[in-house]
Design a protein around this motif. Structure first.
Motif, PDB file in Angstrom:
ATOM      1  N   GLU A 248       0.825  -1.204   0.000  1.00  0.00           N
ATOM      2  CA  GLU A 248       0.000   0.000   0.000  1.00  0.00           C
ATOM      3  C   GLU A 248       0.860   1.254   0.000  1.00  0.00           C
ATOM      4  OE1 GLU A 248      -2.793  -0.040   3.151  1.00  0.00           O
ATOM      5  OE2 GLU A 248      -3.892  -1.797   2.414  1.00  0.00           O
ATOM      6  N   ILE A 249       2.101   1.108   0.491  1.00  0.00           N
ATOM      7  CA  ILE A 249       3.017   2.245   0.526  1.00  0.00           C
ATOM      8  C   ILE A 249       3.961   2.213  -0.673  1.00  0.00           C
ATOM      9  CG2 ILE A 249       4.814   3.412   1.868  1.00  0.00           C
ATOM     10  CD1 ILE A 249       3.581   2.170   4.376  1.00  0.00           C
ATOM     11  N   ASN A 250       4.605   1.051  -0.900  1.00  0.00           N
ATOM     12  CA  ASN A 250       5.616   0.988  -1.971  1.00  0.00           C
ATOM     13  C   ASN A 250       5.031   0.644  -3.338  1.00  0.00           C
ATOM     14  OD1 ASN A 250       5.224  -1.868  -2.018  1.00  0.00           O
ATOM     15  ND2 ASN A 250       6.774  -2.139  -0.422  1.00  0.00           N
ATOM     16  N   LYS A 251       3.742   0.353  -3.406  1.00  0.00           N
ATOM     17  CA  LYS A 251       3.067   0.051  -4.680  1.00  0.00           C
ATOM     18  C   LYS A 251       3.673  -1.165  -5.385  1.00  0.00           C
ATOM     19  CE  LYS A 251       0.738   3.770  -3.890  1.00  0.00           C
ATOM     20  NZ  LYS A 251      -0.612   3.652  -3.268  1.00  0.00           N
ATOM     21  N   MET A 252       4.231  -2.064  -4.609  1.00  0.00           N
ATOM     22  CA  MET A 252       4.844  -3.269  -5.184  1.00  0.00           C
ATOM     23  C   MET A 252       4.115  -4.503  -4.666  1.00  0.00           C
ATOM     24  SD  MET A 252       7.084  -2.472  -7.377  1.00  0.00           S
ATOM     25  CE  MET A 252       7.886  -4.054  -7.623  1.00  0.00           C
ATOM     26  N   GLY A 253       2.920  -4.726  -5.216  1.00  0.00           N
ATOM     27  CA  GLY A 253       2.166  -5.911  -4.871  1.00  0.00           C
ATOM     28  C   GLY A 253       2.706  -7.145  -5.582  1.00  0.00           C
ATOM     29  N   ILE A 254       2.024  -8.253  -5.394  1.00  0.00           N
ATOM     30  CA  ILE A 254       2.477  -9.514  -5.983  1.00  0.00           C
ATOM     31  C   ILE A 254       2.585  -9.441  -7.501  1.00  0.00           C
ATOM     32  CG2 ILE A 254       1.865 -11.942  -6.323  1.00  0.00           C
ATOM     33  CD1 ILE A 254       0.836 -12.005  -3.470  1.00  0.00           C
ATOM     34  N   PRO A 255       1.618  -8.860  -8.230  1.00  0.00           N
ATOM     35  CA  PRO A 255       1.767  -8.802  -9.696  1.00  0.00           C
ATOM     36  C   PRO A 255       3.030  -8.072 -10.129  1.00  0.00           C
ATOM     37  CG  PRO A 255      -0.490  -8.298  -9.056  1.00  0.00           C
ATOM     38  CD  PRO A 255       0.302  -8.334  -7.787  1.00  0.00           C
ATOM     39  N   ASN A 256       3.333  -6.935  -9.480  1.00  0.00           N
ATOM     40  CA  ASN A 256       4.541  -6.190  -9.849  1.00  0.00           C
ATOM     41  C   ASN A 256       5.804  -6.978  -9.528  1.00  0.00           C
ATOM     42  OD1 ASN A 256       3.184  -4.003 -10.860  1.00  0.00           O
ATOM     43  ND2 ASN A 256       3.285  -2.803  -8.991  1.00  0.00           N
ATOM     44  N   LEU A 257       5.848  -7.588  -8.348  1.00  0.00           N
ATOM     45  CA  LEU A 257       7.032  -8.359  -7.958  1.00  0.00           C
ATOM     46  C   LEU A 257       7.227  -9.552  -8.876  1.00  0.00           C
ATOM     47  CD1 LEU A 257       6.616  -8.287  -4.064  1.00  0.00           C
ATOM     48  CD2 LEU A 257       8.312  -7.050  -5.414  1.00  0.00           C
ATOM     49  N   ALA A 258       6.126 -10.225  -9.234  1.00  0.00           N
ATOM     50  CA  ALA A 258       6.228 -11.373 -10.132  1.00  0.00           C
ATOM     51  C   ALA A 258       6.725 -10.952 -11.510  1.00  0.00           C
ATOM     52  CB  ALA A 258       4.866 -12.066 -10.246  1.00  0.00           C
ATOM     53  N   THR A 259       6.235  -9.820 -12.009  1.00  0.00           N
ATOM     54  CA  THR A 259       6.659  -9.330 -13.317  1.00  0.00           C
ATOM     55  C   THR A 259       8.156  -9.018 -13.333  1.00  0.00           C
ATOM     56  OG1 THR A 259       4.464  -8.385 -13.713  1.00  0.00           O
ATOM     57  CG2 THR A 259       6.281  -7.548 -15.060  1.00  0.00           C
ATOM     58  N   VAL A 260       8.660  -8.468 -12.217  1.00  0.00           N
ATOM     59  CA  VAL A 260      10.062  -8.072 -12.142  1.00  0.00           C
ATOM     60  C   VAL A 260      10.990  -9.277 -12.009  1.00  0.00           C
ATOM     61  CG1 VAL A 260      11.771  -6.901 -10.704  1.00  0.00           C
ATOM     62  CG2 VAL A 260       9.611  -5.772 -11.228  1.00  0.00           C
TER      63      VAL A 260
ATOM     64  N   ILE B  90       5.015 -18.189 -16.200  1.00  0.00           N
ATOM     65  CA  ILE B  90       6.194 -17.885 -15.385  1.00  0.00           C
ATOM     66  C   ILE B  90       5.854 -16.856 -14.315  1.00  0.00           C
ATOM     67  CG2 ILE B  90       8.532 -16.927 -15.458  1.00  0.00           C
ATOM     68  CD1 ILE B  90       8.802 -18.044 -18.284  1.00  0.00           C
ATOM     69  N   ASN B  91       5.127 -15.805 -14.702  1.00  0.00           N
ATOM     70  CA  ASN B  91       4.711 -14.802 -13.720  1.00  0.00           C
ATOM     71  C   ASN B  91       3.801 -15.403 -12.662  1.00  0.00           C
ATOM     72  OD1 ASN B  91       6.155 -12.968 -15.198  1.00  0.00           O
ATOM     73  ND2 ASN B  91       4.397 -11.889 -16.044  1.00  0.00           N
ATOM     74  N   ALA B  92       2.899 -16.308 -13.092  1.00  0.00           N
ATOM     75  CA  ALA B  92       1.977 -16.934 -12.143  1.00  0.00           C
ATOM     76  C   ALA B  92       2.714 -17.820 -11.151  1.00  0.00           C
ATOM     77  CB  ALA B  92       0.923 -17.745 -12.898  1.00  0.00           C
ATOM     78  N   ILE B  93       3.776 -18.500 -11.602  1.00  0.00           N
ATOM     79  CA  ILE B  93       4.553 -19.369 -10.705  1.00  0.00           C
ATOM     80  C   ILE B  93       5.201 -18.550  -9.598  1.00  0.00           C
ATOM     81  CG2 ILE B  93       6.618 -20.824 -10.571  1.00  0.00           C
ATOM     82  CD1 ILE B  93       5.865 -21.752 -13.462  1.00  0.00           C
ATOM     83  N   VAL B  94       5.882 -17.462  -9.985  1.00  0.00           N
ATOM     84  CA  VAL B  94       6.539 -16.622  -8.978  1.00  0.00           C
ATOM     85  C   VAL B  94       5.501 -15.955  -8.080  1.00  0.00           C
ATOM     86  CG1 VAL B  94       8.060 -14.642  -8.643  1.00  0.00           C
ATOM     87  CG2 VAL B  94       8.540 -16.286 -10.458  1.00  0.00           C
TER      88      VAL B  94
END
Length: 785
Positions: A505-517, A540-544
């Motif tokens: 909520e603060i860093n705007k790095m939820g699971i979708p963003n982290l998985a994409t990176v 691949i994104n879904a696995i991470v």
């Protein structure tokens, strides 16, 4: 003439490693060298003084040889007269014990006795880049026994046999190195049998009790502290190195060893002074406390595989503790010596038996094993950067998503590649995006991704499972099958990403963003085909994403809520992939097949079993309802994750589209301003010039088309004249055409004549335009005047 002072490297296990000796001859040096060997053994296997000249040549001194020719500063070595040698035949390595004074043709005789197919075959012995005389000895030809001898038959091609030593596999499956005597136990066993004089390698008859044998045959024995994990406390033990391996005794005089470490299965790592280790209490040990430590790290290639093929090096699942393999081998032995001298002595005696872990060279782009160790499986680069972000940058917006300064990232990379003890001090006000970029770069440059190439297709296939609990079990099983270093690093990284996601909520790095990176850096295909990677990007994104979201289920074995079946009868598997059942076994049921075969998990293994051999445990209706509700929640969560991923992709594409539109508007505005500026500078008097130029360009195009039309007219005229001459000359017409085609030719002639008239009309119009064009040219000429 008095002798000079020479530096001599003593035998492994000696009280000193290198001793300075004043002597004239080789015999004088050997008399001064410390050792604990008895005379009976030395009569069979005398000591010899040597000097390495290069990788192929070694000087073997005779007892009376003068040492005045030894270059200053060179170190002499003491070795045995019987040397272990490697002989390659048909691209396979064979090990022999050979005396340095025997003629080399004796090697051929030994190989012919060892291999029946060589009987009565004419063989020759060669060595790459070195001519050999089989009637002379190793000493006479100054041959280094670290090199490989090649045994060839008349039908063998030498060039196909002369491969690099690292490409040849020894009988135990480990690559050979000219400086490492791996698998030496096999050689030692071949010479510990009583010789004609009744002597063994270690100088004893071998008839005493096992503990006495270990003591007498010991190359080294001393008190040490050992542990198998950085989280454990050290245990005081007596370590004894023998031909059977490294023995760990609870106390001196024990007849039975607590553990026997087969050194061929391990790699040696010296703990550097800059390293710190975690203790069982969570505190750090200082460099002084770790200075006397040695690590023996298990080779993953020696861990049994699920298919039973050890050559591929894919380990089975680790035990629940993760400290040992399925066959009971500890993954790490940390040996803490009592002093620096004791540590150096242990390293000296262990090096001939174990391969040393290479920790030189760059960190980025190197295998995990070269960066891990020192009581931890986490590379120093990863741990340092992650801890900095954990303490200082978890709330930074776009951490890991936004890019840092490539120049500063490269500077940090160079420091880690130089194996510096890099400290990231918050007082330096470092850009956190540089640190996160360095972490991504490290994972991207790994020669093999953390989730490994062999498991790529299996991870992709796991996403085809429709049931959430089946998918989690598949992923959990694949994670457990990773090599220990990969698995430890994955657990460390994913647990950290869970923390990052908790602050999304603060860093705007939820699971979708982290998985994409992180997904492309953790899992990729070995062939590097971009088409395949793009096609598999959603999986691949879904696995991470699943690794992060279901961390507790995958890494901490949180109960998935399946039903339990109790085995009522014993069942022995009749094929691969089936579970062995013993009465009373509790199997977690994954799926109940319609054909009577069920799928389940028992003791960490997933497989099938006959449903008629088990009985389901009764569960309350409330428990069943809760299980179904949790399953639906998981499905909804997965769908939500997918929608969020798609929305994030859509948002990025819209941002890129808006950027392109802005750039286009800006370019158009600049063009308009440029045009206006040019017109204002030219003034109104010159506007007519621009109009004339535009008209001139249009007329020039018209002239070009006219030239093309003129060429066409010429062709038509030629065709017309030819047809006309043919029709008006009956004799020629009879020669070229038939009478029945005359009407067709006349019709074609009429059509051609019409086309010619039309082209003539157009030619007239073009002539008029040409006059205008010439007029315009004259006007431009007048402007120039």
């Amino acid at each position: 003439m008095s002798g000079g002072v020479l530096k001599v490297k003593c035998l492994p296990g000696s009280t000193v490693r290198i001793k300075s000796i004043k002597a004239n001859t080789s015999a004088e040096v050997l008399n001064e060298v410390p050792h604990s060997l008895d005379n009976q053994y030395l009569n069979w296997n005398p000591l010899v003084l040597t000097l390495s000249e290069n990788s192929a040549k070694r000087k073997w001194f005779s007892p009376l040889d003068k040492l005045s020719s030894v270059p200053p500063g060179r170190v002499l070595e003491v070795q045995y007269s019987h040397q272990p040698i490697k002989v390659q035949f048909n691209r396979k390595i064979h090990r022999l014990i050979f005396h340095i004074d025997e003629p080399l043709k004796s090697i051929i005789s030994q190989m012919q006795q060892k291999l029946p197919q060589l009987q009565d075959v004419s063989c020759k012995l060669v060595m790459r880049d070195l001519e050999l005389d089989i009637n002379k000895s190793i000493r006479e030809q100054n041959i280094s026994t670290d090199r490989i001898f090649f045994l060839l038959t008349p039908n063998d091609n030498p060039s196909s046999e002369f491969v690099t030593e690292g490409d040849i596999e020894d009988p135990k499956g480990a690559s050979l190195s000219p400086n490492i005597n791996e698998g030496l136990d096999e050689i030692l066993e071949s010479v510990t049998k009583p010789s004609k004089k009744g002597a063994s390698l270690f100088g004893k008859s071998g008839k005493s009790e096992e503990a006495d044998k270990s003591k007498e045959n010991a190359l080294k024995s001393s008190n040490v502290n050992v542990r198998n994990s950085s989280k454990e406390k050290h245990k005081q033990r007596v370590a004894t190195l023998t031909k059977d391996g490294l023995l760990s005794l609870k106390k001196a005089g024990e007849k039975k060893a607590e553990n026997v470490i087969k050194l061929g299965d391990y790699m040696l790592k010296e703990v550097s002074e800059s390293e710190e280790k975690d203790t069982s209490s969570g505190k750090k040990e200082s460099a002084k406390e770790t200075l006397w430590s040695i690590d023996l790290v298990l080779k993953e290639a020696n861990v049994p595989t699920t298919s039973g093929d050890k050559s591929k090096g894919k380990p089975l699942s680790a035990s629940s503790s993760g400290l040992s393999t399925a066959d009971g081998k500890f993954r790490l032995w940390e040996i803490k010596c009592e002093s620096d001298a004791d540590k150096k002595s242990w390293i000296s005696v262990l090096k001939p038996f174990v391969q040393q872990l290479d920790q030189s060279g760059p960190v980025f782009g190197a295998p995990l094993a070269s960066a891990a160790g020192g009581g931890t499986n986490i590379p120093y680069i990863v741990k340092t950067c992650v801890e900095y972000i954990r303490q200082n940058a978890l709330d930074v917006v776009g951490i890991f998503r936004l890019s840092g300064s490539q120049v500063q990232i490269d500077q940090l990379k160079e420091r880690f590649d130089a194996r510096e003890n890099v400290v990231l001090d918050p007082k330096q006000k470092l850009d956190p995006h540089n640190i996160s970029g360095l972490v991504k770069l490290y994972f991207r440059l790994l020669p093999e991704p953390v989730l490994t190439f062999p498991l790529y297709s299996k991870f992709i296939a796991s996403q085809s499972a429709k049931e959430w609990n089946i998918k989690i079990r598949l992923i959990r099983s694949l994670v457990e099958s990773l090599p220990s270093l990969n698995r430890s690093l994955l657990v460390y990284l994913i647990s950290f990403l869970v923390e990052v996601n908790e602050r999304n909520e603060i860093n705007k790095m939820g699971i979708p963003n982290l998985a994409t990176v992180f997904a492309p850096n953790l899992l990729r295909s070995e062939d590097g085909d971009m088409g395949t990677m793009v096609h598999h990007t959603p999986q691949i994104n879904a696995i991470v994403g699943t690794l992060i979201q279901d961390y507790e289920y995958i890494f901490n074995n949180k109960d998935l809520g399946e039903e339990i079946a109790v085995a009522q009868f014993e069942y022995n598997p009749e094929g691969d992939g089936q579970l062995k059942l013993v009465v009373g076994d509790q199997v977690k049921v994954i799926a109940q097949g319609e054909n009577g075969w069920w799928q389940g998990e028992l003791k960490g293994k997933i497989g099938t079993f006959p449903g008629s051999y088990v009985k389901m445990e009764k569960t309350s209706r409330k428990a069943k309802f809760l299980e179904e509700m949790n399953a639906e929640k998981k499905k909804l969560s997965e769908k939500t994750l997918f929608v969020e991923t798609m929305q994030e992709s859509k948002r990025k594409m819209e941002e890129e589209l808006n950027d392109l539109k802005s750039q286009r508007t800006e370019i158009e505005a600049k063009n308009s301003l440029t045009k206006s500026d040019i017109l204002s500078k030219m003034g109104e008097s010159n506007l007519s010039v621009l109009e004339k130029i535009a008209s001139l360009l249009e007329k020039a195009d018209s002239c070009q088309r006219e030239l093309e039309r003129q060429n066409f007219i010429n062709e038509l005229k030629h065709e017309f004249e030819s047809l006309k001459a043919t029709l008006h000359n009956p004799a020629d017409a009879r020669k070229t055409v038939k009478v029945k085609d005359a009407q067709k030719l006349e019709g074609a002639l009429d059509d051609t004549e019409l086309k010619l008239k039309e082209e003539t009309r157009l030619r007239g119009e073009s002539t008029t335009k040409m006059k205008y064009f010439q007029s315009d040219l004259r006007w431009l000429a007048s402007l120039k005047q």
